[in-house]
Design a protein around this motif. Structure first.
Motif, mmCIF file in Angstrom:
data_model
loop_
_atom_site.group_PDB
_atom_site.id
_atom_site.type_symbol
_atom_site.label_atom_id
_atom_site.label_comp_id
_atom_site.label_asym_id
_atom_site.label_seq_id
_atom_site.Cartn_x
_atom_site.Cartn_y
_atom_site.Cartn_z
ATOM 1 N N GLY A 225 1.811 -0.669 -4.863
ATOM 2 C CA GLY A 225 0.587 -0.503 -5.650
ATOM 3 C C GLY A 225 -0.386 -1.649 -5.479
ATOM 4 O O GLY A 225 -1.590 -1.487 -5.704
ATOM 5 N N GLY B 299 -6.439 2.496 -9.300
ATOM 6 C CA GLY B 299 -5.682 3.583 -8.689
ATOM 7 C C GLY B 299 -6.669 4.583 -8.131
ATOM 8 O O GLY B 299 -7.863 4.552 -8.462
ATOM 9 N N THR C 49 -0.405 6.566 -8.118
ATOM 10 C CA THR C 49 0.124 5.211 -7.990
ATOM 11 C C THR C 49 -0.684 4.268 -8.879
ATOM 12 O O THR C 49 -1.910 4.353 -8.919
ATOM 13 C CB THR C 49 0.052 4.748 -6.524
ATOM 14 O OG1 THR C 49 0.785 5.662 -5.717
ATOM 15 C CG2 THR C 49 0.626 3.354 -6.361
ATOM 16 N N ASN C 50 0.009 3.382 -9.579
ATOM 17 C CA ASN C 50 -0.571 2.507 -10.610
ATOM 18 C C ASN C 50 -1.035 3.311 -11.825
ATOM 19 O O ASN C 50 -1.872 2.843 -12.609
ATOM 20 C CB ASN C 50 -1.732 1.665 -10.068
ATOM 21 C CG ASN C 50 -1.298 0.670 -9.010
ATOM 22 O OD1 ASN C 50 -0.118 0.345 -8.895
ATOM 23 N ND2 ASN C 50 -2.240 0.175 -8.223
ATOM 24 N N GLN D 89 7.557 1.037 -8.773
ATOM 25 C CA GLN D 89 6.151 1.406 -8.614
ATOM 26 C C GLN D 89 5.799 2.468 -9.646
ATOM 27 O O GLN D 89 6.323 3.578 -9.602
ATOM 28 C CB GLN D 89 5.882 1.943 -7.216
ATOM 29 C CG GLN D 89 4.471 2.488 -7.024
ATOM 30 C CD GLN D 89 3.418 1.478 -7.411
ATOM 31 O OE1 GLN D 89 3.357 0.404 -6.853
ATOM 32 N NE2 GLN D 89 2.609 1.812 -8.402
ATOM 33 N N THR E 202 4.138 5.382 -11.368
ATOM 34 C CA THR E 202 3.446 6.584 -10.907
ATOM 35 C C THR E 202 3.273 7.504 -12.111
ATOM 36 O O THR E 202 4.239 7.771 -12.828
ATOM 37 C CB THR E 202 4.263 7.297 -9.812
ATOM 38 O OG1 THR E 202 4.550 6.363 -8.775
ATOM 39 C CG2 THR E 202 3.500 8.470 -9.241
#
Length: 382
Positions: free
Chosen positions: A87, A123, A159-160, A210, A212
């Motif tokens: 990320g 993101g 993601t993030n 990570q 998500t």
């Protein structure tokens, strides 16, 4: 020691400093982050304090004004720790460049300094429950009303998506136009915006640390000033930036492959079977000879691509080849290396097990490898 032809003494020092930082601030805590399914924001703040967030940003916004080669070093060193840090590369080299390239002066002044410190963690909200590679078919709409866009829709696999608070969001501002891609625009949507909520943190097969998540927009009121570039030009901007995104994915898979080869070589030299190291068996030697060849070919191809990309060349076809071939090779390498560990390769306490479950998604995100083959074939004139 220089890793690439284009590296200078400054690159070597930058890598050494970053690696030392990660050995102290990330490596000892990474297993805990994997269990918690989250990289803490405190780590992001430390990265920002050391200048490892968006070092390419212009000095007038507080950045270091460095080129993409430094992003390559950051991406490699993060991946060596674990794929759960991906990320950070997304923030540095995929999302923030949209603001740098297409943002207004006001947007740059508002967001870029915060992206350097982790006040803003970014993101990109592209994927939807029913739309992945077919970006032209996004269903999230943005209707202009005065000085605002009213956004409705849902995004997933972001993601993030948990830590993030600023999302580059792909929306449809014209639902009637044909071809459909001409109706796509990009909006910056901040956490806390009226009508914007986050869903659950998704439980994935791999890349556990990570974060998500899912994003929901229900009559979300976004200032028109948050439009990136021109209305209905979003697809063009995406196509311009996907080259670097796919290069980053290839880079991460290449780094993971090198890491797997290194750790497996060390293991087979120590592990005994039938009274001698398993590395002395011909099957082991042949398997690792094959792995080492794939790794070397990938590294050489990637190095030339990075150089061409930094020179401004159009390497869409080659990047598609690299993204497809290197990620597929990484999957094969993960399988072969894990098998050489025997039963221990299936144990979570061994890093190879984590690599085995983290690698497959690289052939899916940033455009599936099937899409990469479509691009390659099209550019071959087929």
């Amino acid at each position: 020691m220089k890793r690439y032809r284009f590296e200078t003494d400054e690159h070597v020092l930058f890598r050494k400093t970053l690696r030392k930082f990660l050995e102290k601030e990330a490596v000892p805590h990474y297993d805990e982050w994997e269990q918690q399914r989250l990289v803490p924001k405190a780590f992001w703040r430390k990265l920002g304090g050391m200048g490892f967030l968006c070092p390419q940003v212009d000095e007038q916004y507080g950045g270091l004004g460095l080129d993409f080669s430094y992003g390559v070093i950051i991406g490699e060193e993060m991946e060596r720790v674990g794929a759960g840090l991906t990320g950070i590369g997304l923030h540095n080299d995929i999302v923030v460049p949209y603001i740098e390239s297409y943002g207004t002066d006001e947007q740059k002044e508002r967001y870029l300094p915060g992206c350097l410190t982790s006040e803003f963690i970014t993101g990109v909200a592209m994927t939807e429950p029913g739309t992945g590679s077919d970006l032209a078919n996004v269903q999230t709409t943005a209707r202009k009303e005065g000085d605002f866009y009213i956004v409705n829709g849902q995004k997933t696999f972001i993601t993030n998506g948990v830590n993030g608070n600023l999302f580059l969001t792909v929306v449809k501002t014209d639902v009637e136009v044909e071809p459909r891609y001409r109706g796509i625009s990009l909006l910056l949507i901040e956490e806390g915006t009226e009508g914007f909520t986050k869903g659950r943190k998704l439980d994935k097969v791999g890349m556990h640390s990570q974060d998500t998540g899912e994003l929901y927009f229900e009559d979300c009121k976004v200032p028109a000033a948050n439009l990136i570039g021109e209305e209905n030009k979003g697809f063009h901007y995406l196509m311009q930036k996907l080259q670097q995104e796919r290069l980053i994915v290839a880079l991460s898979a290449q780094t993971a492959s090198e890491d797997m080869l290194e750790m497996t070589l060390a293991y087979v030299k120590e592990r005994q079977a039938f009274g001698k190291p398993i590395g002395s068996f011909q099957n082991t030697q042949f398997k690792l000879a094959e792995v080492a060849t794939k790794v070397e070919l990938g590294k050489t191809f990637l190095e030339s691509l990075i150089e061409e990309h930094m020179s401004g060349a159009d390497v869409v076809t080659k990047v598609s080849m690299a993204k497809y071939w290197i990620t597929e090779s990484a999957r094969e390498i993960a399988t072969e290396c894990m098998k050489l560990y025997g039963g221990y390769g299936y144990m979570e306490e061994y890093k190879i097990a984590r690599r085995y479950r983290d690698i497959p998604v690289t052939s899916i995100y940033a455009g599936t490898n099937e899409i990469m083959k479509v691009i390659i074939a099209k550019n071959l004139g087929l």
